[in-house]
Design an enzyme around this catalytic site. Structure first.
Site, PDB file in Angstrom:
ATOM      1  N   PRO A 197       0.618  -1.456   0.165  1.00  0.00           N
ATOM      2  CA  PRO A 197       0.220  -0.046  -0.047  1.00  0.00           C
ATOM      3  C   PRO A 197       1.262   1.312   0.257  1.00  0.00           C
ATOM      4  CG  PRO A 197      -0.398  -1.676   1.441  1.00  0.00           C
ATOM      5  CD  PRO A 197       0.959  -1.859   1.223  1.00  0.00           C
ATOM      6  N   LYS A 202       8.220   1.523   0.264  1.00  0.00           N
ATOM      7  CA  LYS A 202       8.994   0.778  -0.882  1.00  0.00           C
ATOM      8  C   LYS A 202      10.027   1.831  -1.320  1.00  0.00           C
ATOM      9  CE  LYS A 202       4.910   1.203  -2.768  1.00  0.00           C
ATOM     10  NZ  LYS A 202       4.169   1.217  -1.489  1.00  0.00           N
ATOM     11  N   GLU A 419     -24.005  11.310  18.534  1.00  0.00           N
ATOM     12  CA  GLU A 419     -22.617  10.953  18.847  1.00  0.00           C
ATOM     13  C   GLU A 419     -22.371   9.364  20.341  1.00  0.00           C
ATOM     14  OE1 GLU A 419     -20.381  10.769  17.241  1.00  0.00           O
ATOM     15  OE2 GLU A 419     -21.308  12.001  16.102  1.00  0.00           O
TER      16      GLU A 419
END
Length: 631
Positions: A197, A202, A419
């Site tokens: 991802p 990388k 909430e």
């Protein structure tokens, strides 16, 4: 490149100044001061004895009068002119007509307009083509050789991807001592594909390979091959491998290879002859008749599913190294790497920070540490404390606080109940994740939110957990209906409904968690082909099956709605208590909510804030400003 541009502009400026000076020549100024007379008048002045000195150059005559004035004239073919001047006592000098040859500066100035036009044309051609090699370098590779002396990255700077490091460390060791492997008949790998991802490290891993290998390292992006002219990308691939052969053994890193390596004929991204020619050339260079020994290709992508199968076969990209999101141990190591750069308080427990950041990539963790340092600097602190890390984590996960947003008391009350509905359902669902924090302070695009954190990293979810999450998503809408009535229900639950529907659709169509429809995949690659669901239905299932799928999705969402309604009606007193607390304190942690509900213990140091609830109500804001659950 900047130096070349400056040099080009310097030449243009010098030539411009030269042209200016040519028109402002001192000789021209001097000539302008000379009085030009006709030849008959010149003869008259000679006869009167007023001419003292003359200079003859062909038919051009320059002279000086007795009063000091200078003059010029042009003589006709007048015989015995020299004798006449001598008789009058005039000092005579002669200059050959070919004495003054044009100087180099004069030649340059005469050619100045043409040279300026050529220089400007070359300058803009180089700008359009990226500069490298000018007009003749259009098909040359844009790969850059890395030679990092300052800021060198090694494997010690890469954490959280230990298995991936082991794979690429073997490649580096092969380059350092190839005989160790060739002695047993092993061959150097042709290519290594880093898959994972975005933000998992990388490119950082590739830089670490460059720092550790001790061999030439070329880097290029996949998009650098693609141009509007067919054949340019293939030419750049050939040139890139030619450079690699000259510096063999070496490593070539291609970032975002999916830009050029997409499957041929798949219809994804449109047909493009240039991209296909470039891919064909890359395939041939990696494993064709003319092999490139000693040139290792390392590529990175987060879209391995769109790559051409010919790229992934053995002999080309022999290894696929998965660089995934780190687990809790990996996140702690990554935090330690980035925490070396900041002054940190001893009270900061990076293990605790790592536990509270499930699903974070390496880039997310680096951003978290940086945000904590910026927050500490904003507060004029000399060290970064655990408070800054907690605030930075909330900012990264939930968005920045918008305390300047003006909300009426009615809006605050409705947000608090919304909430609180999420939180109460969460507390009463056994399979739900623990509550990390609940807030009615607007963050990002939400007016408030309840945030949950799993106790450990999970790779899969059970049917029980998924049904619990749908019930939690419905908790806000149900709380609005119970407290304010059907007519006061707002658009604030649109994000919750979207999440619940997507989760139910995935359960039915992909995960095979519907007992009615069974473990069958429906609508394969639905989102990748087209966003329109009807097109996917025509390709993958009949109309009758589609109706069953829709009915099952609705049944799952309705189950979540009914579970939330049952819990909130039974725990109506807890709902009122938590909503009042959120109105008073705005933000409560998971432990504070549990103490409040189970033990009736208010948060410490906040007892003086207890006031009676304002019995007013209103609706949430418009779509976009809505509470959401962050998992």
């Amino acid at each position: 490149m900047n130096f070349k541009n400056l040099a080009m502009w310097a030449i243009i400026v010098v030539l411009t100044i030269g042209l200016y000076n040519m028109f402002k020549n001192p000789q021209n100024i001097k000539s302008a001061n000379n009085e030009k007379i006709i030849f008959s008048e010149f003869l008259k002045e000679v006869n009167n004895g007023r001419v003292v000195e003359v200079q003859i150059q062909g038919n051009n005559i320059k002279g000086v009068m007795a009063n000091g004035k200078t003059f010029t004239t042009y003589s006709a073919n007048y015989p015995n002119l020299v004798e006449k001047l001598s008789e009058s006592g005039v000092s005579i000098s002669a200059v050959p007509t070919d004495e003054k040859m044009p100087s180099l500066l004069g030649v340059l100035l005469s050619w100045f307009p043409m040279l300026l036009l050529i220089a400007v044309w070359i300058f803009f051609m180089r700008q359009m083509q990226g500069g490298k090699g000018g007009a003749m370098g259009f098909g040359r590779s844009k790969a850059k050789m890395m030679n990092e002396v300052k800021g060198k990255v090694t494997f010690n700077d890469v954490a959280g991807v230990e298995e991936a490091k082991e794979e690429v460390e073997e490649v580096v060791e092969f380059l350092r001592d190839p005989k160790k492997f060739s002695r047993l008949g092993g061959k150097i790998p042709r290519g290594c594909l880093l898959v994972g991802p975005p933000g998992t490290g990388k490119t950082l891993l590739a830089r670490a390979i460059a720092g550790e290998a001790g061999v030439p390292f070329f880097t290029i992006s996949g998009s650098d091959f693609v141009e509007m002219f067919v054949g340019v990308g293939a030419s750049r691939v050939r040139d890139m491998f030619e450079q690699g052969k000259k510096h063999s053994p070496c490593i070539i890193f291609i970032d975002e290879i999916d830009a050029v390596g997409r499957s041929r004929g798949a219809g994804l991204g449109g047909g493009n002859d240039e991209r296909e020619q470039t891919l064909n050339q890359l395939l041939v260079e990696m494993d064709g008749f003319d092999t490139n020994e000693g040139v290792i290709i390392i590529a990175a992508t987060n879209r391995p599913d769109v790559l051409d199968p010919a790229l992934l076969r053995p002999g080309r990209f022999d290894r696929q190294v998965v660089v995934s999101n780190p687990d809790i141990i990996g996140r702690e190591k990554i935090l330690k790497v980035h925490a070396k750069k900041i002054s940190m308080s001893p009270d900061v427990n990076l293990r605790t920070v790592a536990r509270g950041t499930p699903g974070f990539s390496g880039a997310d963790l680096a951003n978290l540490v940086n945000e904590a340092a910026l927050l500490a600097a904003r507060k004029n602190k000399r060290i970064v404390t655990s408070q800054e890390f907690e605030e930075a984590k909330d900012k990264v996960m939930m968005g920045a606080e918008r305390r300047s947003m003006v909300m009426t008391e009615e809006e605050k009350k409705l947000t608090a109940y919304h909430e609180a509905g999420h939180a109460i359902v969460t507390l009463n669902e056994k399979a739900a994740y623990p509550i990390h924090k609940a807030t009615i302070i607007p963050r990002g695009r939400a007016l408030g939110m309840v945030m949950q954190l799993p106790e450990r990293d999970e790779v899969s979810q059970t049917r029980e957990q998924l049904h619990a999450q749908m019930a939690i998503a419905m908790g806000g809408r149900v709380a609005e209906e119970i407290i304010f009535g059907d007519d006061k229900v707002t658009t604030g639950a649109s994000s919750d409904i979207e999440q619940a529907t997507k989760r139910a659709r995935a359960m039915v169509m992909r995960a095979g968690l519907s007992k009615e429809l069974g473990p069958i995949l429906y609508g394969e690659n639905e989102e990748e082909v087209f966003l329109g669901r009807s097109v996917a239905r025509q390709q993958n299932m009949s109309e009758e099956t589609a109706r069953k799928v829709d009915a099952e999705i609705k049944r799952f969402v309705d189950m979540g709605y009914e579970r939330a309604k049952k819990i909130l009606k039974e725990k109506i007193e807890d709902l009122h208590k938590l909503a009042k607390a959120l109105l008073l304190y705005e933000t409560l942690t998971g432990s504070e909510i549990e103490d409040l509900i189970n033990k009736n213990v208010y948060p410490p140091n906040k007892e003086d804030l207890k006031v009676e609830e304002d019995n007013s109500g209103s609706a949430l804001g418009s779509i976009g400003l809505k509470p959401k659950i962050v998992h």
